[in-house]
Write an enzyme that holds these catalytic residues in place. Sequence first.
Site, PDB file in Angstrom:
ATOM      1  N   GLN A  84      27.198  -7.940   7.351  1.00 35.61           N
ATOM      2  CA  GLN A  84      28.185  -7.127   8.052  1.00 35.61           C
ATOM      3  C   GLN A  84      29.623  -7.488   7.672  1.00 35.61           C
ATOM      4  O   GLN A  84      29.899  -8.561   7.152  1.00 35.61           O
ATOM      5  CB  GLN A  84      28.011  -7.296   9.563  1.00 35.61           C
ATOM      6  CG  GLN A  84      26.778  -6.622  10.131  1.00 35.61           C
ATOM      7  CD  GLN A  84      26.785  -6.670  11.644  1.00 35.61           C
ATOM      8  OE1 GLN A  84      25.996  -7.369  12.241  1.00 35.61           O
ATOM      9  NE2 GLN A  84      27.671  -5.924  12.261  1.00 35.61           N
ATOM     10  N   HIS A  85      30.514  -6.553   7.956  1.00 30.97           N
ATOM     11  CA  HIS A  85      31.965  -6.762   8.010  1.00 30.97           C
ATOM     12  C   HIS A  85      32.686  -6.847   6.669  1.00 30.97           C
ATOM     13  O   HIS A  85      33.896  -6.686   6.619  1.00 30.97           O
ATOM     14  CB  HIS A  85      32.338  -8.019   8.806  1.00 30.97           C
ATOM     15  CG  HIS A  85      31.739  -8.137  10.149  1.00 30.97           C
ATOM     16  ND1 HIS A  85      31.810  -7.138  11.095  1.00 30.97           N
ATOM     17  CD2 HIS A  85      31.040  -9.141  10.724  1.00 30.97           C
ATOM     18  CE1 HIS A  85      31.188  -7.521  12.192  1.00 30.97           C
ATOM     19  NE2 HIS A  85      30.697  -8.722  11.986  1.00 30.97           N
ATOM     20  N   ASP A 245      22.836  -6.237   8.769  1.00 34.37           N
ATOM     21  CA  ASP A 245      21.666  -7.124   8.792  1.00 34.37           C
ATOM     22  C   ASP A 245      21.157  -7.402  10.198  1.00 34.37           C
ATOM     23  O   ASP A 245      19.951  -7.426  10.443  1.00 34.37           O
ATOM     24  CB  ASP A 245      21.948  -8.422   8.032  1.00 34.37           C
ATOM     25  CG  ASP A 245      23.222  -9.125   8.457  1.00 34.37           C
ATOM     26  OD1 ASP A 245      23.908  -8.674   9.407  1.00 34.37           O
ATOM     27  OD2 ASP A 245      23.555 -10.141   7.811  1.00 34.37           O
TER      28      ASP A 245
END
Length: 496
Positions: A84-85, A245
């Site tokens: 992520q991110h 994820d």
Amino acid sequence: MPPHTVVIGVDSSTQSTKAAFTDTATGRLLAVGRAPHVVTGEGGARESDPEVWWQALRDAVAAGLKESGIAAADVVGIAVAGQQHGLVVLDAEGRPLRPALLWNDTRSAPQAAALTAALGGPEAWTARTGSVPVAAMTASKWQWLRENEPETAEAVAAVRLPHDFLTERLSGRAVTDPGDASGTCWYSTATGAYDPELLALVGLDPALLPEVAASGAARVGSLTESAAEALGLPAGIAVAAGTGDNMSAAVGLGLGGAGLLDHPVLSLGTSGTVFAASGTRPASPALSGFAAADGAYLPLACTLNCTLAVDKVAALLGLERDDAVPGGEAVLLPYLDGERTPDLPTSAGLLTGLRHDTTPQQLLGAAYEGAVFTVLRALDELLRACGLDPADPEVAGRPLRLIGGGAQGRVWVETVRRLSGRPVIVPGAGELVALGAAALAASAATGADPVAVAAGWDTGEDVVLEAVERDLAAWDRIGSVLESAAGPLLGGDRSA
């Protein structure tokens, strides 16, 4: 659909890519192809070249095809779950302009603080996005890029998350899902769309962003001819939107609207996370109030320092992972990369409570305890975000599902049991992120609900461990050190 078809669930994590070849009907894992990533950076910097992810995906699929022995024509769908991110910035040809800024890159901590203040504080952010900007969030990273590399920011033709980048390479479509989008801090979980005011706040043209699909399981396209040639797969197979994820792991566990709600999960990996699928929209400044991949919500707390940090302590002491014993009076907060929860981005590791009779094995045990304490600390807040009372005996007795690499480690499991006092379930299914992605791919190919698909698969027998008496002495000792050290020694906001 003919019997014995196969879907590929891709787990593109910080360290590697895994491609899980999964029987569509039974969930049986036929093979897992693997390929490593490269992470660079010193101090707070953590970066990877997205082209390495694409090559790793190609290599992992090739390895999985070889290991499984199946015919490529048997594959009917593929989905990517990604870390992520991360901030991926592309030129007009879809090529990366620079290495991606990863979730654990902490250089954007000042930008996160400034963004939080600019909107009016943590509560204003959680009301809109479900989350407060921290260094991990994509909006903070974009702001860092604008301030530190303005020429690159001006040249950007597309902004993507890691899984978006790979999905676009597969399908030719610029698309994301609500789950991963909810980790950017420019997507509103209140409206289910990008927030124009927040995009204006960070100076981001919405035309640079991918379309948001209805869910992570939505079929967003078909495998293109060029991607099919690169992967050795049939062109035209279903490509799902994919997700982050953590959202994918929840699907793999059968958590969501068509499965279990409000049952907590603890993931022990590079990061430590605690999360639950819930029908209640979370709005707590202490948590990340994500959307789930299936239309539910996924309140989550994430720590930066987990298995890698404890492994580093073991290496420094010259010990093996299983050499640890309870820490005794020693307290070790293994915040080697700064910390996200609590929000201490500039902190370093802290050791206190040494005695003449403290052993290396106890120091390693104290590192385990510090890492587990940090991620368990957010569990009560997580339950409250789900609309539950943590003191309710029924809620307190709900088992904690333990996943990630640490779930296979004896000391990790026993430390979680001792500090939580809860029953622990170690799911029988392996590679849960990839398994969840496989369920998304199966859903895109068949139209079935992805959580129901995963819940119906026969993926192995769970290990159920009864609760043990909670070690409140260790819990209180670690908590006292964190409380007293957060300001003067660790820096940051002790209330985070």
